[in-house]
Design an enzyme around this catalytic site. Structure first.
Site, short mmCIF file in Angstrom:
data_model
loop_
_atom_site.label_atom_id
_atom_site.label_comp_id
_atom_site.label_asym_id
_atom_site.label_seq_id
_atom_site.Cartn_x
_atom_site.Cartn_y
_atom_site.Cartn_z
N ASN A 281 0.96 -0.76 -0.36
CA ASN A 281 -0.60 0.23 0.26
C ASN A 281 0.85 0.88 0.52
O ASN A 281 1.57 1.46 1.45
CB ASN A 281 -0.83 0.12 1.26
CG ASN A 281 -1.87 0.87 1.67
OD1 ASN A 281 -1.90 1.83 0.43
ND2 ASN A 281 -2.24 1.77 2.40
N TRP A 282 1.04 1.70 -0.95
CA TRP A 282 1.99 2.68 -1.31
C TRP A 282 1.59 4.56 -0.69
O TRP A 282 1.96 5.10 -0.77
CB TRP A 282 2.30 3.35 -2.70
CG TRP A 282 3.00 1.88 -3.68
CD1 TRP A 282 3.74 0.55 -2.89
CD2 TRP A 282 3.38 1.89 -4.25
NE1 TRP A 282 3.61 0.03 -4.27
CE2 TRP A 282 4.18 1.10 -5.05
CE3 TRP A 282 3.48 3.13 -5.67
CZ2 TRP A 282 4.15 1.02 -6.41
CZ3 TRP A 282 3.91 2.77 -7.33
CH2 TRP A 282 4.59 1.61 -7.36
N LYS A 283 0.34 4.13 0.10
CA LYS A 283 -0.50 5.20 0.36
C LYS A 283 -0.32 6.81 -0.43
O LYS A 283 0.13 6.72 -1.58
CB LYS A 283 -0.35 6.18 1.28
CG LYS A 283 -0.61 4.63 2.92
CD LYS A 283 0.22 4.37 3.98
CE LYS A 283 -0.15 3.10 4.67
NZ LYS A 283 -0.51 3.65 5.81
N HIS B 145 -9.37 1.03 4.70
CA HIS B 145 -8.10 1.55 5.91
C HIS B 145 -8.64 2.32 6.82
O HIS B 145 -9.21 3.29 6.83
CB HIS B 145 -7.43 1.97 4.58
CG HIS B 145 -5.89 2.27 5.31
ND1 HIS B 145 -5.89 3.44 6.28
CD2 HIS B 145 -5.12 0.85 4.96
CE1 HIS B 145 -4.31 2.33 6.52
NE2 HIS B 145 -3.66 1.80 6.01
N GLU C 195 -7.09 4.73 7.29
CA GLU C 195 -7.07 6.01 7.16
C GLU C 195 -8.28 6.80 6.69
O GLU C 195 -8.41 7.86 7.19
CB GLU C 195 -5.53 6.63 6.26
CG GLU C 195 -4.41 6.50 7.54
CD GLU C 195 -3.47 5.37 6.38
OE1 GLU C 195 -2.99 5.71 5.03
OE2 GLU C 195 -2.44 5.03 7.24
N GLU D 7 -5.76 -4.56 10.77
CA GLU D 7 -4.28 -3.78 11.05
C GLU D 7 -5.14 -3.39 12.40
O GLU D 7 -5.66 -2.15 12.22
CB GLU D 7 -4.37 -2.76 9.67
CG GLU D 7 -4.14 -3.18 8.81
CD GLU D 7 -3.94 -2.12 7.55
OE1 GLU D 7 -2.44 -2.92 6.71
OE2 GLU D 7 -4.21 -1.40 6.96
N GLY E 238 2.25 2.59 10.78
CA GLY E 238 2.96 3.67 10.51
C GLY E 238 3.80 4.17 11.48
O GLY E 238 4.44 4.86 12.24
N SER F 250 3.09 -1.74 10.50
CA SER F 250 4.38 -2.24 10.63
C SER F 250 5.67 -3.36 10.23
O SER F 250 5.78 -3.73 11.07
CB SER F 250 4.78 -1.34 11.98
OG SER F 250 4.63 -0.10 12.50
N GLY G 182 2.60 -1.22 4.31
CA GLY G 182 3.01 0.30 3.71
C GLY G 182 4.86 0.26 3.81
O GLY G 182 4.66 0.75 3.01
N GLY G 183 5.19 1.16 4.62
CA GLY G 183 6.41 2.13 4.24
C GLY G 183 7.35 0.96 4.11
O GLY G 183 8.09 1.45 2.62
P1 PGA Z 1 2.62 0.21 7.59
O1 PGA Z 1 0.95 1.14 7.00
O2 PGA Z 1 3.60 -0.55 6.87
O3 PGA Z 1 3.69 1.41 7.02
O4 PGA Z 1 2.52 0.50 8.58
C1 PGA Z 1 0.46 -0.84 6.91
C2 PGA Z 1 -1.16 -0.48 6.00
O5 PGA Z 1 -1.35 0.74 6.87
O6 PGA Z 1 -1.77 -0.38 5.81
#
Ligand code: PGA
Length: 255
Positions: free
Chosen positions: A9-11, A98, A100, A170, A176, A216, A237-238
């Site tokens: 997930n590149w966001k 998600h 977010e 999640e 993050g 994470s 994500g990251g």
């Molecule tokens: P993260 O994000 O790996 O940076 O914690 C995961 C996500 O939000 O899908």
């Protein structure tokens, strides 16, 4: 046997050129390995890069996912992207719900449920995210909170539809933050989610649904998380923004 998935997930990151370079790097790494038939890699770039990313692979090395979709079929919804549009840009998957989106855009389970339905109507596979806040966990409410999200976001689907869905657990406190759920915490929740699906759709159907862990997840902890019997991969994500890290996570699922 259910599918194992590593989804990136590149966001809201990367310019077009950076995204192009990342896929290029990933492609050359993926060409070096043989993915087992039951393992899928999914890249979820920002919507404006979907076509560029899907042009790269033609589905041979990875599949392509969007990060969100409109709950509406189409029409006067400025700025929104419909499931039909995603399908026409060769997307296979789409993340919905998600945390977010739930937090910053006020998305309720009802909205997430509608989005999942739009995607399924257009042949896309929804990656439906659920997860508790830290305050829920501190209050011992994490199982109940996730149960409400699973019921509210998914239980309108029939048993054929639910088998096209990927669930991503999640925990919000792990996204993050560098703080990962322990393997035991992940397994407990994944087993809980699968048991909810089994109670509603039957064990055989629940056993077909892939449940990913996100929050994470990185090269140093991926193997331990993926070794849990109900953890079928990760939503990353990251660590999906660096080809080396993402490849290390893909290698962790191959085992
Ligand atoms: P993260 O994000 O790996 O940076 O914690 C995961 C996500 O939000 O899908």
């Amino acid at each position: 046997m259910r599918t194992k998935i590593v989804a990136g997930n590149w966001k809201m990151n990367l310019t077009f050129e950076e995204a192009d370079n990342l896929v290029d790097e990933l492609m050359s790494e993926l060409e070096q390995i043989t993915l087992p038939r039951d393992v899928k890699v999914v890249l979820c770039p920002p919507a404006v890069y979907l076509e560029m990313v899907s042009d790269y692979a033609g589905d041979s090395y990875f599949m392509v996912g969007a990060q969100d979709v409109s709950e509406h079929e189409g029409g006067a919804y400025t700025g929104e992207v419909s499931a039909a549009m995603l399908a026409s840009c060769e997307a296979d998957y789409c993340i919905v719900g998600h945390s977010e989106r739930r937090t910053y855009h006020g998305e309720s389970d009802q909205v997430v449920a509608a989005k999942a339905s739009r995607l399924l109507e257009h042949g896309l596979m929804p990656i439906v995210c659920v997860g508790e806040q830290l305050s829920d966990r501190d209050a011992g409410q994490q199982l109940a909170v996730v149960q409400r999200q699973v019921e509210g976001s998914l239980f309108h689907l029939d048993s054929n539809q639910i088998q096209q869905v990927v669930v991503a657990y999640e925990p919000v406190w792990a996204i993050g933050t560098g703080r990962t759920a322990t393997a035991a915490q992940a397994q407990e929740m994944h087993q809980h989610i699968r048991s909810l699906l089994a109670a509603k759709y039957g064990q055989a159907v629940a056993d077909e649904v892939s449940i990913l862990y996100g929050g994470s997840c990185k090269p140093s902890n991926a193997a331990e998380l993926f070794a849990c019997p109900d953890v079928d991969g990760g939503l990353i994500g990251g660590a999906s923004l660096k080809a080396k890290d993402f490849m290390a996570i893909i290698n962790a699922i191959i085992g």
